[in-house]
Structures are given as structure tokens and as C-alpha cells.
Design an enzyme around this catalytic site. Structure first.
Site, short mmCIF file in Angstrom:
data_model
loop_
_atom_site.label_atom_id
_atom_site.label_comp_id
_atom_site.label_asym_id
_atom_site.label_seq_id
_atom_site.Cartn_x
_atom_site.Cartn_y
_atom_site.Cartn_z
N HIS A 12 25.57 -12.26 5.52
CA HIS A 12 24.66 -13.28 6.07
C HIS A 12 25.41 -13.84 7.28
O HIS A 12 25.86 -14.98 7.28
CB HIS A 12 24.42 -14.34 5.01
CG HIS A 12 23.36 -15.36 5.37
ND1 HIS A 12 22.57 -15.25 6.49
CD2 HIS A 12 22.96 -16.50 4.76
CE1 HIS A 12 21.74 -16.28 6.53
NE2 HIS A 12 21.96 -17.05 5.50
N LYS B 289 0.83 -1.21 0.00
CA LYS B 289 0.00 0.00 0.00
C LYS B 289 0.86 1.25 0.00
O LYS B 289 0.35 2.36 0.11
CB LYS B 289 -0.91 0.01 1.23
CG LYS B 289 -1.90 -1.15 1.30
CD LYS B 289 -2.63 -1.15 2.64
CE LYS B 289 -3.47 -2.41 2.81
NZ LYS B 289 -3.83 -2.65 4.23
#
Lengths: 330, 330, 330
Positions: free
Chosen positions: C153, C103
Site C-alpha cells: 500500500h 458477467k
């Protein structure tokens, strides 16, 4: 490595009163005694849920729910079963999108990764044989088949059998009506095999012509201990049936929409009228769901309609019992 | 069946001091007293979270979170609320893809399946009226409306009201400014109705011309006990407002991108400058989020800006309280 | 606001023996001592899992798993880690679809919303730098980087280092072979940096020509304390390597399929033959997985192959330890 191979072999073997550590891939692993054991535990699980007891039977245990195809009922009942017993779930829905298979990882590697994180793997897959393949890949934890293509869906049949057992107090000497897609439906095939473990059962089969059992399946299933009788119209439904088992015609099994619609047009729908005319008072009406073109909602209020009541709830209790047994907790 | 029908009727009825087993479909079910009850419990829940107490209030209880449309905040706060109280969730996001509705199952059947696996159903749906439909389908467990289309989103309004209550110690005699899409926004409509339960509140409405309340809505809401005053420019914002409540213009409500952009261009954005010029020192600035074209991030550091602080956290506490009350645990 | 900014700064800072409340964004935050601390706790976590102890160490704590890109292993091991310690997770997979970002909500706002509902945020994201950005947005809870694009990571490297530590009882004086995409692979870069914290390590690099370290990276990493030696053929693999670390060639890093296939064709695959010819008996063979074009499954039965055994399981134990330390529970 020899040891692992042996163990894997034993995992998928017949249960023979020992559930612990076993893979649950096929209904064929169960004897009548195994079902009695399972159902005794299932009854206890039902009481536990109804009493809102906060069980910690599976505390410290993790169950991977690997759903490679969507299934709201089966996912929901397995997830609920684990959590009702104080266990935890690792939820992977549509893992073909989510997991490393999208990067080219083999199915076996994916299974072994989740094996490392959990104590049981529950697998739903589009491909027949996937559950057995997973059971072979998993070396240390049991695999439960939650439906693999058109092959098997053993926990569905376990809950169906428990629903009959709970209602009638036995699984022998029952007359049943099986309706719908006998040609494709794994639930119909499995239910016939499950009832074959007990003496003196008679099953009436009613399907559109194009969806009847093949002659080979009919012959094979008939030799297993149950009496099979094909009928061709609602007028042939015998009054003495203890249960009706309705299945939907699955569009995905047809080559063309025309063939599908032809099969559907020839399918029988349960209405209050049909129940009134052909069912006795103390029978039960079952449906493995989803209910699509099988049973008129006007029937839902009839107390014989158990599909959205005890039948669906028994899926929860049966899976609780199976998990507890496989993990050696009862 | 009569009994079930009666029960269903009672489930959606006014709360009148008895939350247990009730569906929460609409803000209209709440009286001023019900809100006081809820807010007292909410305060306790806040303390529980802040102290990292490991509550087992909902141990043994399962809550289905059926989110037929995405909503990160509402999903997250309901999931967190259940788990903070020791309960478990059954998470189905985008269930139109995942569940049997893709196989043609009716909405009512899907609800009844999840009813069999859980003790409460929390439903988010694109369609107005879906929550009421679900509450009728569910015969044994309460349904909470987590937003159904443009209709209602009662727990959003409950957290908004609690935020005001916590700040000012009361819900009467408040002056508020409501900005944005008064025409479509369910949160604005519901907030007006909630504040109508208490005496002596005045709400100023500031919207682009095309997004004002309809004359019908204005008249109807004005009769409910709150004084509504439309203003047409920031220059009309009265200094004495206790709170500002900003809502975004939702693109999906417009027929064309042009109409949307025209509405957005005429929308007011909160800036440090606007706060400085028109807001008093002890007011609060609220936004139901997501914040899209409503508030300049430069405002976030202002201590009056509660939207990403107490307001969002109150969503968690309010839902914890509501779940505990509905399940009869407080 | 000054206070918040300071706090945020401290959160991402070096650990220096104090894990509590720290963001884990980069391997650079860890000293050799920090790794020793982590590994001591990791060993305890391993025992806890192997004994099926039902820990309540994280009872009452909520961990948001925000996975903006799919990752089965990392998601599964973090989810399992939290739950094995009695904590709860808030699972958002593919949140770009599910959350308000669809949105138009800003990334920072999404992070702050989940911060309000949880005690730790674990973030996986396609964009390099996203973890640091999230750590800055989150004002009160720590953020763990579960992989941000080609950047870092760190928990992958922590489990890799723990696997070496567990096997050899030390992280110094090791010889290793790193194979595959040294140009792009964040795991190779991070492993080099991790081993640079300890004296007397030598790493041999074997990559297709187009996937070698850049001269800049080679020079920079060489100055950090580890001896780097590039080799150009399997014939150059020294027998004395303690470990081999294989990485796949990632198709998504190449501009065209042709370039990718050219790199793959020049890549080395581990076969039983290669192990026999070039590996000593007490070495270990590692792979961060997924295994795509790196290791022949015929090697899986070799006891030196740890990638689907201890290495993957160590991902669980390491993350349990990290979560417990960050939350100040050990």
C-alpha cells in the site's frame, strides 16, 4: 484544546445573521431574520440555475456527502447544489458497508477522516442525534444535517418554507392543512416550528386517530406562536387554506403490518375530487415525497400541485443558498 | 397540460437533423443523415480527448446517470463523456437499493425527481420499455436509453457504426459477419437495422441452431434494406468480410444451465487460427464486450482486433457527441 | 507488440527522478532522491489546499478509482486529491458487483476498459499482486496501487514518511517504535523498507508473541540499512523515540476468533498514562487508521497525537503530489 471546544459550541449555535462556519443541525437555530436572509440568496440561486450560469462560487471547495442511509432526493439535490456552484463532492453512499466502520472504526473517527478531506460534511443517518454527534466530532468544518432518524431534517423544512414564501410573498397570516402521520413525521413537527416564527398562522391537523400528535406535543407546539386546530374528517377542511401539506404513513414506524395497514386504511388520499370540493383556487398542494399513498397521480396535472415541480426544485435552490452562506461566499 | 404532452411526443420523435432536446430511446429515430451529423461531431470529440483539451462545452450542465442495473462500460463511458466536456454527473448506481423506490415510490416519480436536479437523464434498466416510460415521465429534460432489458441499447449501436465508419469511410457496400446469439442479442438486431439505412450491405449470420434469428425476425429485418445470409459453419465464412462482430451467449437468457452449456459448446470462438484461415488483412474484429467465451486473448495483439482499442474508445467519443448535440451545444 | 511489452516494463520500473507515466506499485521503486522530489511537491500541495486555491493542474484529466474492496480513507483522499487539482474521477466502488466481472469478464479486460476512459487508474483490490497484474494489462495509462491484499500500500507509506519528514526535517537518524501486528501488517513492512533508504535509523518492534516478524523477514529487513530491535514489553520502550507507530490487530488475518482474541488481549493500547511514562515531549504518535483497539480516544487531545490531524491530511497532499508528478504536470 479549550479553543476547539469553544469553536464547536459556537458552530451549532443560533445563526443570528451569521451563517459562516455554522453547523446546520436543527431548525431551532433559525430566526425569522435568518430565513429572510436565506430566502433572498435562494432566489438568486434559482435565477442562476434557470439561466444555466456556470458558477464558480464554490470552486476549490469539497463537500463530503456521507449518506449512511439511502435518500435519492436529498442526496441528489445536495450533490447537484454543490456542483452547480462549481464545487466538488466526495460521495459515500451506504458508508456503513463502504467505510472503515465495517472494520470497527468509531463514528467520530469516520467523521474526522472526512473532515480532513473536505470543507463541509453533509450527513444522512438512521440514528436520531447523529448529526449533533458528528458536529461535535468535526472540529474544523461545518456539518449539515440531511436527516437523522426521526429527529430532524432541517433542509426539508427550509425548502418547504421557501415554497410557501415564494408562492405567497410572506410566511405570516397563512392557513395550512397538515395531513398524515403527525405522530411520527419530523417534517410536520419542523414545519409547525418554522411557521411559529411568524405571526398569525393557523394550521389544521388531520390524521388517523392513532397518528395524531401526542397531547404533550400538541401543547408544546401550540405555545410556540402558531394556532393548531385538529380536525377529524375531510368535511372539516376549511376552504380558506393557503396550502395543503400531505405526508405518507411510514411502514417502518409500526410494530406490525396489521397496525400499519389499519393506519393506511384510515388515511386520506388527495384526488381531483377532494381538491375540487375543499381547496380554493390559489392554494398549493405540497408533499415532501416520496409519494406513497398520499396523492393520486391524476392530480399531477393540476397547477396547484407543486410537489414534483417548484417544491422539489426549491430543494436544490435552498441547499445551494445554504452552502454558499455557510462557506461565507455570499 | 396539452403543451407538455405535445412536447413529450416530439421528444421521442425522429431526429431529422435536430437533436436538441430529443430523447434517444431507439435506433429507429436515426436517419442516415442524422448518423452523418453525429459522426462528424464524434470525430471532433476524438481529437479533443486525444489532445487533452479541457472543454467547457457542458459547463453548468448536470447529467443524471441512473443505473438500475450494473454496467461498467456504459456507466464509465457516459460519466467520462460528460466530465470530459466540463459537465457534472449525478451518479446513482443500483438505485433500486439507494432511492425511494425502496420506499414504494413509483418509477415515474423517481424520474421526475432527478429531472428536477439535472439537464439530461441517462437511464439503464433491466426492464424492456423502461426508457420510453422514463421519457414520457420526464417533461422537460431529454432521456437517453443506456440499455433497457432486451429491448434496445442505441448508443452501443452508434459506437459500433462509428467504428465501421471510421475504418472504412462509409457505411454502405460492406460485408459483415455477425456471430453468437442472434436470437436474443439486442446489439445484433440493432446493428442490422443501422446498416439497413445504407445501400448494398450484406450480413452473414452464424449462430448455434438454438440461437438463430426467428423466421419472423429474419423476414422482417430482411425487408429493411440489408441482405441477410445465414451460414452454419466457420467453413462458410466468406473471405471478403469487412468486419466480424462477435457476441457472447448470455447465461441469463436460458431456462436451465444445461441449455446454456449446450449453446456455449456449439459456439464459435475467435482464435489466431480462425483469423488466419478466414479473415482478410484489412478487416476488423469487433465485440460489444464483455468478452466471455467469444475471443481468445491470444488474438488481442492482432491489429485487426479493435474491441479493446478503437471500439471501446469510440463509445466515449460517440456519447460525448450525442450529449453535445442533445443539449444544443454544437 | 514488442513495443507495448517494453513500455509496460518501463512503467513499473524504478522511478529514478522521472515519475511521468510510471506505475506506482511498490515502495521499492523509490530512491531517497525520489522521495525528496515527491515531498517538495507535497509541501506545495499542502499550501494550495490550505489557501483554498482552485487549481486546474489536472483539468481535462480523468482518474478511474477502481475500489474492489471498501476503503473510506484511501478512496476519499484519492478522490479529493484529483478534484482539488481540477481533475475528474470515475468512481467505481465494489466493482465486483457493479462491473462486468459479474458477467465473467476477466480482470485484465476490466482494466483495459477503464484505461480507455481515463488517464490514470487507481486500484484497490483484495488480492496480493493485483496491482502489478493491472499495470501489465494497462498499456497506455499508469496504475497506482491503493492497496493490494497483504502485499503493498505504497501511498500509505509515502504519507507516513512525509509525516515524519515534515515533523523532523529529515528521514535519517530517527528512532521509532512500531507496535502491533508486525507479522501481517503491510504498513509496518513498508515503513521499515522506506526508512532503510536513509542512514542511521533504529526501529523498535513490540508485538504480541504470535504477531512478531518471522525470523526470515527480520533477517531480510535488517540487511536493508535500518537497525531493528525487538522488545517484549512496554517497559522496554526507550525514551528517545521520535515516533510511535501503532497498528491494529486485523481479525481477518486469524484462522479462529479464539486466536484473534488471544492476540488482542496481549496487545498494547496507547493511553495518556503510557505516553506520560514512556514518550518524550517532541515525539509524534502515528496510526495508519482505522483505530480499532490501538489508541484510547483520551489521547486525541494530546498535541503529539497526529493520526487524525496532520497524518490523515498528509494522505491528501501526498496523493495530490504523486498524481501531478505521474501526469507530468509538475
Amino acid at each position: 484544546m479549550t479553543q476547539v471546544t469553544l469553536e464547536t459550541h459556537n458552530k451549532i449555535a443560533a445563526i443570528t445573521s451569521d451563517f459562516k462556519g455554522k453547523d446546520i443541525i436543527s431548525l431551532d437555530q433559525f430566526s425569522a431574520e435568518d430565513l429572510q436572509t436565506l430566502f433572498a440568496v435562494t432566489g438568486k440561486m434559482k435565477q442562476l440555475v434557470l439561466n444555466h450560469e456556470s458558477s464558480q462560487l464554490l470552486a476549490g471547495y469539497m463537500v463530503s456527502l456521507l449518506f449512511f442511509e439511502p435518500s435519492s432526493r436529498t442526496f441528489g439535490s445536495f450533490a447537484s447544489a454543490v456542483k452547480r456552484l462549481g464545487g466538488q463532492t466526495l460521495d459515500i453512499q451506504n458508508p456503513e458497508i463502504v467505510t472503515s466502520t465495517s472494520k470497527g472504526e468509531s463514528f467520530e473517527d469516520t467523521i474526522r477522516v472526512f473532515e480532513a478531506y473536505s470543507d463541509v460534511i453533509v450527513l444522512r443517518h438512521r440514528t436520531s442525534g447523529a448529526a449533533k454527534q458528528a458536529a461535535k466530532a468535526a472540529q474544523f468544518v461545518p456539518v449539515i444535517n440531511a436527516g437523522d432518524g426521526t429527529n430532524e431534517h432541517p433542509t426539508q423544512t427550509l425548502l418547504d418554507l421557501y415554497t410557501l414564501y415564494e408562492q405567497f410573498g410572506r410566511l405570516d397570516s397563512l392557513n395550512g392543512l397538515l395531513v398524515g402521520d403527525a405522530y411520527n413525521s419530523r417534517t410536520i413537527h419542523s414545519l409547525i416550528r418554522g411557521l411559529s416564527l411568524f405571526p398569525n398562522n393557523t394550521l389544521y391537523l388531520l390524521s388517523p386517530v392513532q397518528l395524531r400528535l401526542t397531547r404533550g406535543d400538541f401543547a408544546r407546539l401550540s405555545t410556540q406562536g402558531v394556532k393548531l386546530i385538529e380536525i377529524s374528517s375531510e368535511k372539516d377542511i376549511p376552504r380558506e387554506c393557503h396550502f395543503w401539506y400531505w405526508t405518507r404513513v411510514q411502514q417502518e414506524r409500526f410494530a406490525s403490518p396489521d397496525e400499519y395497514h389499519s393506519a393506511v386504511q384510515n388515511s386520506l388520499i388527495v384526488t381531483p375530487h377532494l381538491l375540487h370540493d375543499y381547496a380554493k383556487q390559489d392554494m398549493i398542494l405540497m408533499d415532501p415525497l416520496p409519494r406513497v399513498g398520499t396523492i393520486d397521480p391524476a392530480v399531477d396535472g393540476d397547477e396547484r400541485a407543486v410537489y414534483l415541480k417548484s417544491q422539489i426544485r426549491n430543494g436544490l435552490y435552498t441547499r445551494m443558498a445554504l452552502l454558499a452562506l455557510i462557506l461565507g461566499k455570499v
